[in-house]
Design a protein around this motif. Structure first.
Motif, short mmCIF file in Angstrom:
data_model
loop_
_atom_site.label_atom_id
_atom_site.label_comp_id
_atom_site.label_asym_id
_atom_site.label_seq_id
_atom_site.Cartn_x
_atom_site.Cartn_y
_atom_site.Cartn_z
N VAL A 482 0.97 -1.44 0.33
CA VAL A 482 0.30 -0.15 0.09
C VAL A 482 0.97 1.38 0.11
CG1 VAL A 482 -2.08 1.47 1.08
CG2 VAL A 482 -1.99 -0.89 1.50
N PRO A 483 0.35 2.10 -1.11
CA PRO A 483 1.55 2.98 -0.71
C PRO A 483 1.43 4.16 0.24
CG PRO A 483 -0.50 3.36 -2.62
CD PRO A 483 -0.19 2.78 -1.81
N GLU A 484 2.49 5.03 0.95
CA GLU A 484 2.40 5.89 1.89
C GLU A 484 0.78 7.20 2.03
OE1 GLU A 484 5.80 8.44 2.52
OE2 GLU A 484 6.80 5.62 2.55
N SER A 486 -1.81 6.16 1.07
CA SER A 486 -3.28 5.92 1.54
C SER A 486 -3.21 5.23 2.78
CB SER A 486 -3.75 4.41 1.19
OG SER A 486 -3.76 5.00 -0.58
N PRO A 487 -2.74 6.10 3.57
CA PRO A 487 -2.96 5.03 5.09
C PRO A 487 -4.09 4.20 5.74
CG PRO A 487 -3.06 7.56 5.10
CD PRO A 487 -3.25 7.42 4.45
N SER A 488 -5.28 4.78 5.07
CA SER A 488 -6.06 4.63 5.99
C SER A 488 -6.13 3.04 4.80
CB SER A 488 -7.64 4.77 5.06
OG SER A 488 -7.80 6.64 6.10
N VAL A 489 -5.87 2.67 3.79
CA VAL A 489 -6.10 1.15 3.34
C VAL A 489 -4.85 0.36 3.90
CG1 VAL A 489 -5.36 0.12 1.07
CG2 VAL A 489 -6.76 1.88 1.02
N PHE A 490 -3.99 0.99 4.54
CA PHE A 490 -2.97 0.34 5.24
C PHE A 490 -3.05 0.25 6.24
CE2 PHE A 490 1.00 0.77 8.00
CZ PHE A 490 1.16 -0.27 7.30
N MET A 491 -4.13 1.14 7.05
CA MET A 491 -4.34 0.18 9.21
C MET A 491 -5.74 -0.85 8.23
SD MET A 491 -6.54 2.48 11.47
CE MET A 491 -5.01 3.23 12.06
N VAL A 492 -6.50 -0.60 7.36
CA VAL A 492 -7.67 -1.74 6.88
C VAL A 492 -6.58 -3.29 6.77
CG1 VAL A 492 -9.49 -2.98 5.72
CG2 VAL A 492 -9.10 -0.26 6.51
N PHE A 493 -5.58 -3.08 5.63
CA PHE A 493 -4.92 -4.31 5.48
C PHE A 493 -5.00 -4.70 6.81
CE2 PHE A 493 -4.66 -3.46 0.82
CZ PHE A 493 -5.21 -4.36 0.71
N TYR A 547 10.52 1.63 12.96
CA TYR A 547 11.13 2.98 13.59
C TYR A 547 11.75 3.44 12.23
CZ TYR A 547 9.29 3.20 17.79
OH TYR A 547 8.22 3.48 19.05
N GLN A 548 13.10 2.65 11.89
CA GLN A 548 14.03 1.89 10.56
C GLN A 548 13.05 1.90 9.64
OE1 GLN A 548 16.67 4.11 11.16
NE2 GLN A 548 16.42 4.61 13.09
N TYR A 549 12.62 0.57 8.94
CA TYR A 549 11.77 -0.19 7.92
C TYR A 549 10.45 0.14 8.25
CZ TYR A 549 16.78 -0.48 7.31
OH TYR A 549 18.59 -0.23 7.61
N LEU A 550 9.20 0.58 7.96
CA LEU A 550 8.11 0.92 8.36
C LEU A 550 7.59 -0.83 7.86
CD1 LEU A 550 6.22 1.84 10.13
CD2 LEU A 550 5.24 2.66 6.85
N SER A 551 8.17 -0.90 6.55
CA SER A 551 6.86 -2.46 5.95
C SER A 551 8.00 -3.75 6.62
CB SER A 551 7.37 -2.09 4.45
OG SER A 551 7.21 -1.35 4.39
#
Length: 645
Positions: A482-484, A486-493, A547-551
């Motif tokens: 998910v691209p940065e 689209s934080p809502s989509v990221f949270m849904v996943f 904190y360094q690598y979010l994914s």
């Protein structure tokens, strides 16, 4: 045809190996062993074999009411309320040790008289090495009074020149200023656990997990040796004392000591009432009770989000999340000892007291014959056991099938625990709205319990668990794409991953209670939990990588969930089966599962042990009385297995 464990000894006198029926491959060999075994059996052994079969604990619970009024009173008014505060100490440290969203070096106290604005203070700080924002851990080695002057026109102090970016920088010798818009205080702001001490909050979480690793086997051992009730009392007393003591910790090392002690109890303070709840209801209601316990735990997490939102001071939060434990102590006196444990330990008279009380409140009439039949089979097995025989978790590894199931359970538990706790830590630690994130993380668990309630008694345990682990793992991996923007989509996943891994976690807890024999259930559950928890001590470290690598944490959690889902495929189905009482029962459980049965979407309920035992008794009597041995062998050949519990 099947023989009880105590019935095999006469055949061993005839030269049969320990696993007599499996080893006797040929019909002729088995015919001779049967004939010899019937002759070798002495009068006492014949009497025990021909004696009317004892009532199993599951049959006794069905007789008095599998989930009658008595069990409902205990579950709804004692056990479930006791589970709520157990959730508080599992996750309150995320808020107690929360890192503020922003902080910077405190400027020299001599500048306080200028009443500088936040923007002016920012202009006096060096830029971050990465070129974005300000450096949070360094300040200029400079007399700031030289760049500040009073503007008569504006009537305020202004910054009259810029400090050269290449000027010498030093560490924050005057401490730090923190953004307190989310947290008024935490141990991070109390003891300046940032910059070169930024790992300390993560270390505290690791030590909390290590405490669980150290404490869980102790309480597991105690609960199998002295019962479920007294170790549970010790759990909440210790957690109450040191939970309150946490609020008064004078420094970080003392705080860590208190949290290690609290960590030693927070695994058992949930698992002990959970096990007790499963052991006082019949097989038909174990899934329901398991769901109720887990719903209560999730409600505790949701409640923690609300308490942490209202109480933004870490010391007050430690007190508010410990206080409810004092109420648990008032209800402890009404908690019964597990009848399964009492019977397994030969304390049948005490177990009869449970069934008398259950029958009375459930409106069921029982007679003396029923009470006399309780524990008869267990007593016979104890009579034939070597003197001083005591079961421990090591019995889980003495036979191949039980050993395999134990190792599979342990890895599946690790996968569930690591991904569940990882996603619980991940959102609040890295989200700009940690209270909302944790609230949604707890709220999303609730629909999963309805799913389990619907599927557990229709599709069994295995297939839903495997499916949920795979879906949860893939949701975590999908969140990485998910691209940065689209934080809502990221949270849904992330929430979808949490939903399905929570379902898997619930089913795994249920299967663990159904696969491990009663005589070592608490100690065996403690073993699988301690190994899973020991491996899961790495979870805070994985989250710290975010904190360094979010994914990166999501990739690790996703892969782990998928691998554990594959391992779960090789566990036996426990749907509708009687709980294994002895180690022998545990070894035989699922031993002859075929590949076709592993892929069965709608598993068939297994026959109860009592009906199988009746078959064993009739056939063994046939062997001892009928001279037509070939007929007996043909009858045996039609049975799918020779030795079953």
């Amino acid at each position: 045809m099947a023989l009880k464990e105590c019935q095999i000894e006469p055949y061993q006198r005839c030269g049969a190996p320990k696993e007599f029926p499996d080893a006797a491959a040929s019909v002729e060999r088995r015919r001779k062993l049967v004939a010899c075994g019937a002759q070798q059996m002495d009068a006492a052994e014949r009497e025990m074999v021909e004696e009317p079969e004892g009532t199993t604990t599951d049959d006794a619970l069905r007789k008095v009411g599998s989930f009658g009024k008595y069990q409902r009173l205990i579950v709804f008014f004692i056990i479930l309320p006791a589970i709520v505060p157990s959730a508080f100490h599992s996750f309150n440290q995320m808020f107690i040790a929360a890192v503020p969203g922003d902080f910077h070096c405190r400027l020299p106290p001599t500048l306080d008289r200028y009443n500088l604005t936040a923007a002016q203070i920012q202009s006096l700080l060096p830029n971050a090495p990465e070129g974005e924002g300000k450096d949070q851990c360094h300040m200029y080695d400079f007399d700031y009074n030289f760049v500040i002057s009073f503007d008569n026109d504006k009537g305020t102090h202004v910054i009259n020149q810029t400090i050269p970016p290449d000027h010498r920088q030093i560490e924050c010798i005057y401490g730090y200023e923190y953004d307190r818009s989310i947290y008024n205080s935490s141990i991070v702001t109390e003891w300046d656990l940032v910059c070169d001490k930024s790992f300390h909050p993560t270390l505290a979480l690791v030590l909390l997990s290590i405490g669980e690793v150290l404490g869980t086997p102790v309480f597991g051992y105690l609960s199998d040796q002295i019962g479920r009730k007294r170790p549970y009392l010790a759990c909440f007393v210790i957690q109450l004392i040191f939970g309150v003591a946490t609020a008064y910790a004078p420094n970080f090392p003392v705080f860590c000591v208190f949290r290690i002690i609290v960590g030693g109890t927070y695994g058992a303070i949930y698992s002990l009432p959970f096990i007790l709840a499963l052991e006082i209801v019949g097989p038909e209601h174990r899934a329901t009770v398991s769901v109720l316990c887990s719903i209560t735990y999730s409600l505790g997490n949701i409640g923690l989000a609300g308490i942490a939102y209202l109480v933004r001071d870490w010391q007050a939060l430690a007190l508010y999340t410990s206080a409810p434990l004092s109420v648990v102590g008032l209800a402890w006196v009404f908690i019964p000892e597990s009848p399964r444990w009492l019977i397994a330990r030969g304390r049948v008279e005490e177990a009869k007291g449970f069934f008398r009380k259950a029958a009375k409140l459930n409106g069921v009439t029982i007679d003396q014959t029923f009470l006399d039949s309780l524990g008869k089979e267990e007593i016979q097995q104890q009579r034939l056991s070597p003197p001083g025989k005591r079961h421990t978790f090591l019995d889980l590894f003495k036979t191949p099938n039980l050993r395999r199931n134990t190792l599979l359970l342990t890895f599946v538990n690790f996968g569930n625990l690591a991904v569940y706790s990882g996603l619980s830590y991940y959102g609040p630690a890295l989200s700009p709205a940690p209270h909302l994130s944790f609230f949604l993380s707890g709220l999303v668990e609730l629909p999963g319990y309805l799913f389990v309630q619907f599927t557990a008694d229709r599709f069994g345990r295995r297939m839903p668990q495997i499916s949920c682990m795979l879906v949860g793992g893939m949701a975590c991996i999908a969140a990485v794409t998910v691209p940065e923007s689209s934080p809502s989509v990221f949270m849904v996943f992330c929430l979808v991953g949490k939903l399905f891994i929570n379902i898997s976690y619930l089913i795994a807890e249920l299967m663990e209670g159904e696969l491990i024999p009663t005589v070592i259930r608490s100690e065996g559950s403690a073993f699988t939990e301690i190994v899973a928890s020991a491996l899961a001590t790495s979870v805070p470290l994985i989250v710290y990588l975010g904190y360094q690598y979010l994914s990166l944490p999501l990739i690790i959690f996703g892969v782990l969930a998928c691998v554990a889902g594959v391992f779960a495929f090789f566990l036996p189905e426990t749907f509708g089966a009687d709980l294994p009482e002895t180690v022998f029962d545990g070894e035989e459980f699922g031993k002859h599962t075929t590949m076709r049965e592993r892929f069965t979407l709608f598993p068939v309920k297994k026959r109860s042990r009592s009906s199988i035992s009746a078959d064993n008794r009739d056939e063994l009597r046939h062997f001892s009385e009928n001279s037509d041995q070939e007929s007996a062998i043909r009858q045996r050949e039609r049975a799918p297995s020779v030795v079953v519990a």
